[in-house]
Design a protein around this motif. Structure first.
Motif, mmCIF file in Angstrom:
data_model
loop_
_atom_site.group_PDB
_atom_site.id
_atom_site.type_symbol
_atom_site.label_atom_id
_atom_site.label_comp_id
_atom_site.label_asym_id
_atom_site.label_seq_id
_atom_site.Cartn_x
_atom_site.Cartn_y
_atom_site.Cartn_z
ATOM 1 N N LEU A 55 0.826 -1.156 -0.032
ATOM 2 C CA LEU A 55 -0.003 -0.049 0.043
ATOM 3 C C LEU A 55 0.791 1.150 -0.156
ATOM 4 O O LEU A 55 0.472 2.221 -0.778
ATOM 5 N N THR A 56 1.917 1.310 1.028
ATOM 6 C CA THR A 56 2.880 2.471 0.667
ATOM 7 C C THR A 56 3.502 2.668 -0.558
ATOM 8 O O THR A 56 3.798 3.849 -0.969
ATOM 9 N N VAL A 57 3.852 1.736 -1.340
ATOM 10 C CA VAL A 57 4.661 1.516 -2.536
ATOM 11 C C VAL A 57 3.423 2.138 -3.632
ATOM 12 O O VAL A 57 3.912 3.025 -4.532
ATOM 13 N N ASP A 102 2.669 5.818 -2.874
ATOM 14 C CA ASP A 102 3.731 6.765 -3.492
ATOM 15 C C ASP A 102 3.813 6.980 -5.051
ATOM 16 O O ASP A 102 3.948 7.880 -5.528
ATOM 17 N N ALA A 103 3.484 5.635 -5.365
ATOM 18 C CA ALA A 103 3.511 5.724 -6.958
ATOM 19 C C ALA A 103 2.474 6.631 -7.529
ATOM 20 O O ALA A 103 2.628 7.226 -8.653
ATOM 21 N N LEU A 104 1.157 6.774 -6.799
ATOM 22 C CA LEU A 104 0.117 7.627 -7.200
ATOM 23 C C LEU A 104 0.500 8.909 -7.187
ATOM 24 O O LEU A 104 0.112 9.863 -8.005
ATOM 25 N N VAL A 105 1.039 9.167 -5.992
ATOM 26 C CA VAL A 105 1.395 10.682 -5.675
ATOM 27 C C VAL A 105 2.719 11.083 -6.810
ATOM 28 O O VAL A 105 2.164 12.212 -7.551
ATOM 29 N N ARG A 163 4.578 15.193 3.666
ATOM 30 C CA ARG A 163 4.292 14.322 4.860
ATOM 31 C C ARG A 163 3.863 13.140 4.321
ATOM 32 O O ARG A 163 2.673 13.365 3.653
ATOM 33 N N PRO A 164 4.159 11.968 4.840
ATOM 34 C CA PRO A 164 3.506 10.818 4.289
ATOM 35 C C PRO A 164 2.163 10.579 5.130
ATOM 36 O O PRO A 164 1.712 11.401 6.243
ATOM 37 N N ALA A 165 1.027 9.719 4.582
ATOM 38 C CA ALA A 165 -0.327 9.655 5.251
ATOM 39 C C ALA A 165 -0.063 9.035 6.596
ATOM 40 O O ALA A 165 0.965 8.240 6.820
#
Length: 252
Positions: free
Chosen positions: A130-132, A135-138, A150-152
């Motif tokens: 989910l983190t990957v 980050d890819a979507l952003v 800032r990360p979620a």
């Protein structure tokens, strides 16, 4: 299901990924398909709810041979993608490169690139994946952006969901060609040719709370676009994989 085996450079051909018209404009090559998917962040996700088709615009990002699609935990596709059964979907991406104007209304067309992917989507539940995906979507929207913000947090992650679609059944269709008039229309006194279609960004407008200069990645993203003469699909010698047909006589 597959009619032609896939390999390192191409995806497998299947009945659903083989067009019934203008088959010569289709490709199953990974490089061409990835190029279209990576060139934009906007996609349309189709699925069926209570026997009726639904198509939603959303954003996507590709990581290898997987597509990640953004949503909220309460959205219909995300609810349907939960569990082992997943959700049958069709995802499409289209890039318009040029208007093709001819001397007859019938022969007008559009140069564009398109990808259609079929498969079963599943909700991403593994925290690392989910983190990957997030980050890819952003980064698909603004390259490098995920490393600058800032990360979620846990609350935000609980309200955000991502579905995964493996690129197993996928193809691209393209049209890159000049205006094609019938011989008897060539002498008509009307303008014919290509009108390149480009997209770009305006000058960034900083929020009142912003105290840092514009990052390098945003400067690159908002830099002036290339000359229209070099636009893919403009008919000036660009890659033949850079366009798909949408003419009034040959849609699909």
């Amino acid at each position: 299901m597959s009619t032609v085996p896939d390999n390192d450079t191409s995806y497998a051909r299947t009945p659903r990924t083989t067009p019934t018209r203008y088959k010569d404009r289709a490709t199953w090559e990974r490089e061409a398909i990835h190029a279209v998917l990576d060139a934009t962040y906007l996609c349309h996700l189709g699925f069926v709810v209570d026997g009726a088709p639904v198509v939603l615009p959303t954003i996507h990002a590709r990581v290898g041979d997987r597509l990640y699609v953004h949503g909220s935990t309460g959205s219909r596709p995300l609810r349907g993608a939960r569990g082992e059964q997943g959700l049958p979907v069709c995802l499409t991406v289209t890039l318009v490169d040029a208007l093709v104007l001819t001397k007859s209304a019938f022969n007008h067309s559009v140069n564009f690139r398109s990808v259609v992917a079929h498969g079963t989507a599943y909700q991403v539940t593994d925290p690392e994946e989910l983190t990957v995906a997030l980050d890819a979507l952003v980064d698909q929207v603004v390259p490098g952006r995920s490393a600058e913000v800032r990360p979620a947090n846990a609350k935000e992650l609980a309200a955000t969901a991502v579905i995964r679609l493996d690129l197993d059944e996928v193809s691209a269709k393209s049209r890159t060609a000049p205006a094609a008039d019938d011989a008897e229309d060539l002498d008509l006194p009307f303008w014919a040719g290509l009108v390149p279609v480009t997209s770009g960004y305006g000058t960034p407008l900083p929020d009142a709370s912003t105290t840092v200069p514009l990052p390098a990645n945003l400067r690159a993203l908002t830099a002036p676009s290339p000359s229209p003469d070099s636009t893919p699909g403009s008919g000036t010698g660009s890659d033949p994989s850079a366009g798909a047909d949408a003419s009034t006589r040959s849609a699909g």
